[in-house]
Design a protein around this motif. Structure first.
Motif, PDB file in Angstrom:
ATOM      1  N   MET A 108       0.840  -1.203   0.000  1.00  0.00           N
ATOM      2  CA  MET A 108       0.000   0.000   0.000  1.00  0.00           C
ATOM      3  C   MET A 108       0.875   1.252   0.000  1.00  0.00           C
ATOM      4  SD  MET A 108      -3.078   0.258  -0.353  1.00  0.00           S
ATOM      5  CE  MET A 108      -4.442  -0.829  -0.585  1.00  0.00           C
ATOM      6  N   VAL A 165       0.860   6.924   3.173  1.00  0.00           N
ATOM      7  CA  VAL A 165       0.252   8.259   3.256  1.00  0.00           C
ATOM      8  C   VAL A 165       0.578   8.829   4.618  1.00  0.00           C
ATOM      9  CG1 VAL A 165      -1.890   9.542   3.142  1.00  0.00           C
ATOM     10  CG2 VAL A 165      -1.588   7.525   1.745  1.00  0.00           C
ATOM     11  N   ASP A 180       0.061  11.581   7.143  1.00  0.00           N
ATOM     12  CA  ASP A 180      -0.849  12.698   7.391  1.00  0.00           C
ATOM     13  C   ASP A 180      -0.285  13.640   8.428  1.00  0.00           C
ATOM     14  OD1 ASP A 180      -3.129  10.128   7.196  1.00  0.00           O
ATOM     15  OD2 ASP A 180      -3.018  11.735   5.726  1.00  0.00           O
ATOM     16  N   TYR A 181      -0.633  14.885   8.245  1.00  0.00           N
ATOM     17  CA  TYR A 181      -0.170  15.880   9.200  1.00  0.00           C
ATOM     18  C   TYR A 181      -1.131  15.915  10.360  1.00  0.00           C
ATOM     19  CZ  TYR A 181       0.973  20.358  11.212  1.00  0.00           C
ATOM     20  OH  TYR A 181       1.338  21.339  12.080  1.00  0.00           O
ATOM     21  N   THR A 196      -3.646  15.631   3.269  1.00  0.00           N
ATOM     22  CA  THR A 196      -2.466  16.251   2.665  1.00  0.00           C
ATOM     23  C   THR A 196      -2.308  15.669   1.264  1.00  0.00           C
ATOM     24  OG1 THR A 196      -1.146  14.527   3.692  1.00  0.00           O
ATOM     25  CG2 THR A 196      -1.158  16.645   4.786  1.00  0.00           C
ATOM     26  N   SER A 197      -1.967  16.536   0.313  1.00  0.00           N
ATOM     27  CA  SER A 197      -1.842  16.024  -1.048  1.00  0.00           C
ATOM     28  C   SER A 197      -0.400  15.599  -1.292  1.00  0.00           C
ATOM     29  CB  SER A 197      -2.291  17.072  -2.070  1.00  0.00           C
ATOM     30  OG  SER A 197      -1.369  18.125  -2.193  1.00  0.00           O
ATOM     31  N   ILE A 198      -0.237  14.278  -1.432  1.00  0.00           N
ATOM     32  CA  ILE A 198       1.103  13.761  -1.694  1.00  0.00           C
ATOM     33  C   ILE A 198       1.037  12.745  -2.817  1.00  0.00           C
ATOM     34  CG2 ILE A 198       1.941  14.066   0.661  1.00  0.00           C
ATOM     35  CD1 ILE A 198       1.441  11.027   0.979  1.00  0.00           C
ATOM     36  N   ARG A 199       2.198  12.509  -3.430  1.00  0.00           N
ATOM     37  CA  ARG A 199       2.265  11.512  -4.479  1.00  0.00           C
ATOM     38  C   ARG A 199       2.155  10.119  -3.870  1.00  0.00           C
ATOM     39  NH1 ARG A 199       7.399  11.251  -6.411  1.00  0.00           N
ATOM     40  NH2 ARG A 199       8.070  12.946  -5.095  1.00  0.00           N
ATOM     41  N   ARG A 200       1.456   9.236  -4.555  1.00  0.00           N
ATOM     42  CA  ARG A 200       1.360   7.853  -4.080  1.00  0.00           C
ATOM     43  C   ARG A 200       2.009   6.931  -5.108  1.00  0.00           C
ATOM     44  NH1 ARG A 200      -4.109   6.277  -4.169  1.00  0.00           N
ATOM     45  NH2 ARG A 200      -4.279   7.879  -5.752  1.00  0.00           N
TER      46      ARG A 200
END
Lengths: 519, 247
Positions: free
Chosen positions: B1, B4, B6-7, B17-21
């Motif tokens: 998986m 991710v 998170d803040y 939070t917008s992050i690359r996966r």
């Protein structure tokens, strides 16, 4: 390779109608796809039914229909074919070579007849050592070809059957060399591809025996089935999970050029297998990703996505693009700059995938978009104002679960600013308000209702954005209207503590005693 | 998986939070695409019926995921993710006939009914009997008051401090205003509050029913079959019941 061209039908009309009846019978009897058949269908190994020069039985329904009786017969015939091969090898007199080739051919035919060849019988009768002998240096091409073909199909089945090829590997690898005839090299590559497709252990054996360089060299010519088979075998060989092989491959001299050349110009079948090589290069090796991003690869991938309609090709091309975007922040920051033509091109082809009928394309295109949407504010604005958003909103309410989850990531990413150094993301109110007004909230609440932990988390996180960020304190009211409170209250008795705390926290904060008093 | 991160801000909610996966090539995320590849290459795609295809996908999905019902104490295996909603509605919506609260098991429902609607129960509590059962099946401990049981759940069974077995209902806007006024006027002390809540519940229910008879405006636009929809009474005459739609 499996027969791609239906044109080579060599059955006469009578046989065809029998075939149809057999197919019907099969469908009536087999209501469900049997477990064994299912497993054989999704394996990364491929049976060789038609040889490189086109001979062999065309796979057909009457050939596939092997009843129990026929199975016993096949096994018996196979055992005796192996016996014949044994005596042919022992024979030293006149016409020995032809005898050997005939015996091999007979065995090969038996091993190519049905979807489930009599491998066990062949192994029990001792086929492997004999086949290894037939691979010895200086043997005539026909002999090498037939022996490699037999080994290919023995390796196409169960794990223990594939492992039985261990003694043959060094010889198979050596016949990949440039001195070998093309059909022989191709058949050996096929056998090795099946071995590599078995698992990590066998891959490591092949790599340590030096299988990678000769296979890589086979990809250099411009066209031919040999190039295609070699590419497929390589994709199995480098699929890891150890990234070493992928990194080694990209470092092979002029290989990158060959890959780009095939992506640019080759026919779709060949481009498909090369694209799968790129998939594994970009998924596993950071080094390879860096090299690919700096080259023309992205442009070529976009070009293929724009012009092709072959699902077989689109899947690996899209995934390669996705891996390049996901694997390296440089892709979005230095190549896919908003306002540049290439970036518009990427959005356009992703939209094309969203519009397609195919589940895989919709899901993976959404994933790629979500990663671009995780870029700068300009990236978010670009996607927000594109054709993608109306499509995504519709998918959020109507598509299957796995697509909806990816779409959720895109939409949510559009609503928050980039994660900066201090780690606190802010809302992009304009996007949030617009998306909520266009009805996306119920889709997120549906995710909160699912049994999937990740989806529920995503749903709850978006709900928090709505509760916090909608102007005039409209958030709680909107959430209530969509039965959001209900959905969150479910988590009281949920076994996942994080989700429980998230949901309880939101309910307590936004729907406490004073909820709705000031209206 | 994908990882991710998170803040977590002050109130420790993991904000979006917008992050690359990124996914490994053997991740379940890619499995349906991998299956498609093999099916197309083996030219089988043309051969398979819709049913056979679905089975194949399920086979891979389930082996990778193995979804089980996430409600505490439920062992049900869900063959399809989509089955969860039906399963939840069938097995985890035991609803109280008095106040319409919903519980995931019949045992918890009966505990609720005793504690919230049974004056006999309250009488025994008042006389000092340990009536509040631990909610965890098999624990069998009993407590003299709600708070004592609550503490036990947190201490012994690691329940979160935010967990409330007797969660306040979400009454209609009219009711909320009424309650606010009532609380300002009546100053009851802590010990009698639970008893008060029981009475309030009944009051709320009656008042809500009456208001429903006159107008039917505050119900949500989409209603699910089997889940609590009314903010008070279940025994509402057919004519004023909001339409039940299966979600």
């Amino acid at each position: 390779m499996a027969d791609d061209s239906p044109a080579s039908h060599r059955r006469d009309p009578i046989k065809s109608s029998v075939g149809n009846v057999a197919a019907q019978r099969r469908r009536q009897n087999a209501v469900t796809v049997g477990k064994e058949r299912r497993e054989s269908l999704v394996r990364a190994k491929r049976l060789c039914r038609v040889g490189p020069s086109g001979d062999g039985d065309v796979p057909g329904e009457e050939n596939d229909m092997v009843t129990d009786e026929e199975g016993f017969l096949l096994d018996a015939q196979t055992s005796s074919a192996v016996e014949d091969l044994k005596s042919a090898i022992a024979y030293q007199g006149k016409g020995a070579m032809q005898k050997r080739v005939n015996a091999l051919r007979e065995l090969r035919r038996l091993l190519s007849k049905s979807e489930f060849p009599p491998v066990e019988a062949a192994l029990k009768a001792g086929a492997i050592p004999l086949l290894v002998q037939c691979l010895s240096f200086g043997s005539p091409d026909e002999q090498l070809l037939e022996a490699a073909w037999c080994l290919t199909n023995i390796a196409a089945g169960k794990p223990e059957e594939t492992k039985a090829l261990l003694p043959a590997l060094p010889l198979l690898i050596s016949h990949l060399g440039e001195k070998s005839s093309l059909p022989v090299a191709e058949q050996c590559a096929w056998a090795l591809g099946n071995v590599a497709g078995e698992g990590e252990e066998l891959r490591n054996v092949l790599l340590s025996q030096g299988a990678l360089p000769p296979l890589a060299r086979m990809m250099l010519p411009n066209k031919g089935s040999t190039v295609r088979t070699a590419a497929w075998a390589l994709s199995n060989l480098i699929k890891g999970p150890d990234p070493k092989a992928a990194t080694e491959l990209i470092k092979v001299d002029v290989l990158l050029d060959a890959i780009l050349r095939h992506l640019r110009k080759s026919d779709e079948e060949l481009a498909t297998e090369v694209a799968w090589v790129v998939v594994y290069l970009s998924a596993l090796s950071n080094f390879a990703t860096g090299v690919l991003v700096k080259s023309d690869a992205i442009l070529l991938l976009v070009e293929r996505l724009a012009t092709s309609n072959s699902l077989q090709l689109l899947i690996p091309v899209l995934r390669s693009l996705g891996n390049l975007v996901a694997g390296d922040s440089h892709t979005t920051s230095t190549v896919l700059i908003p306002g540049h033509e290439i970036t518009d091109g990427v959005i356009k082809v992703l939209v094309k995938c969203l519009k397609s009928d195919h589940r895989v394309l919709k899901k993976e295109a959404s994933w790629v978009l979500s990663n671009i949407a995780a870029g700068s504010i300009e990236h978010k604005r670009l996607i927000y104002s594109s054709e993608a958003v109306p499509l995504l909103l519709r998918l959020l309410s109507t598509a299957p679960f796995d697509i909806r989850k990816e779409v959720a990531y895109v939409l949510g990413n559009l609503c928050v600013t980039p994660t900066g150094g201090d780690g606190k993301p802010n809302l992009i109110e304009e996007h949030l308000v617009s998306l909520v007004q266009r009805g996306c909230l119920s889709g997120f609440i549906d995710l909160v209702r699912s049994a999937d932990i990740e989806a529920a988390r995503v749903g709850l996180q978006f709900m928090e954005l709505v509760l916090r960020g909608m102007p005039n304190g409209d958030g709680p009211k909107l959430v209530e209207q969509e039965d959001g409170i209900d959905a969150m209250e479910r988590y009281q008795f949920h076994e996942n503590e994080d989700l429980r705390n998230m949901a309880n926290g939101l309910v307590d904060k936004y729907f406490g005693e004073n909820y709705g008093i000031d209206e | 998986m994908a990882m991710v991160v998170d803040y977590k801000h002050d109130s420790s909610f993991p904000y979006w939070t917008s992050i690359r996966r990124r996914f490994a090539p053997d991740s379940p995320f890619f499995s349906s695409g991998n299956i498609e590849r093999e099916l197309l290459a083996k030219q089988v795609a043309l051969d398979l019926t819709e049913d056979e295809r679905n089975q194949l996908e399920k086979m891979i999905d389930n082996d990778a995921r193995g979804i089980f019902c996430p409600i505490v104490g439920c062992d049900a295996r869900l063959t399809l993710l989509e089955d969860f909603e039906d399963h939840y509605n069938a097995r985890h919506t035991a609803s109280c006939s008095v106040c319409s609260r919903v519980y995931p098991t019949s045992r918890l429902l009966s505990i609720h009914v005793s504690e919230a609607h049974d004056s006999f129960f309250q009488a025994k509590v008042a006389r000092g009997y340990a009536m509040y059962e631990c909610l965890v099946e098999g624990c069998d401990l009993k407590f003299k008051n709600y708070k004592g049981r609550q503490q036990h759940l947190v201490d012994k069974h690691k329940f979160p401090t935010s967990f409330e077995f007797f969660k306040k209902a979400h009454p209609s806007k009219k009711q909320r205003l009424k309650n606010q006024r009532k609380r300002a006027v009546n100053k009851k002390d802590e010990e009698a509050s639970s008893k008060m809540e029981v009475e309030n519940e009944m009051m709320e229910g009656l008042v809500s029913a009456v208001s429903k008879l006159s107008t039917s405006d505050s119900s949500p636009s989409t209603v699910s079959f089997g889940r609590r929809n009314a903010r008070g009474l279940t025994f509402v005459p057919r004519s004023v019941q909001p339409p039940l739609q299966k979600k």
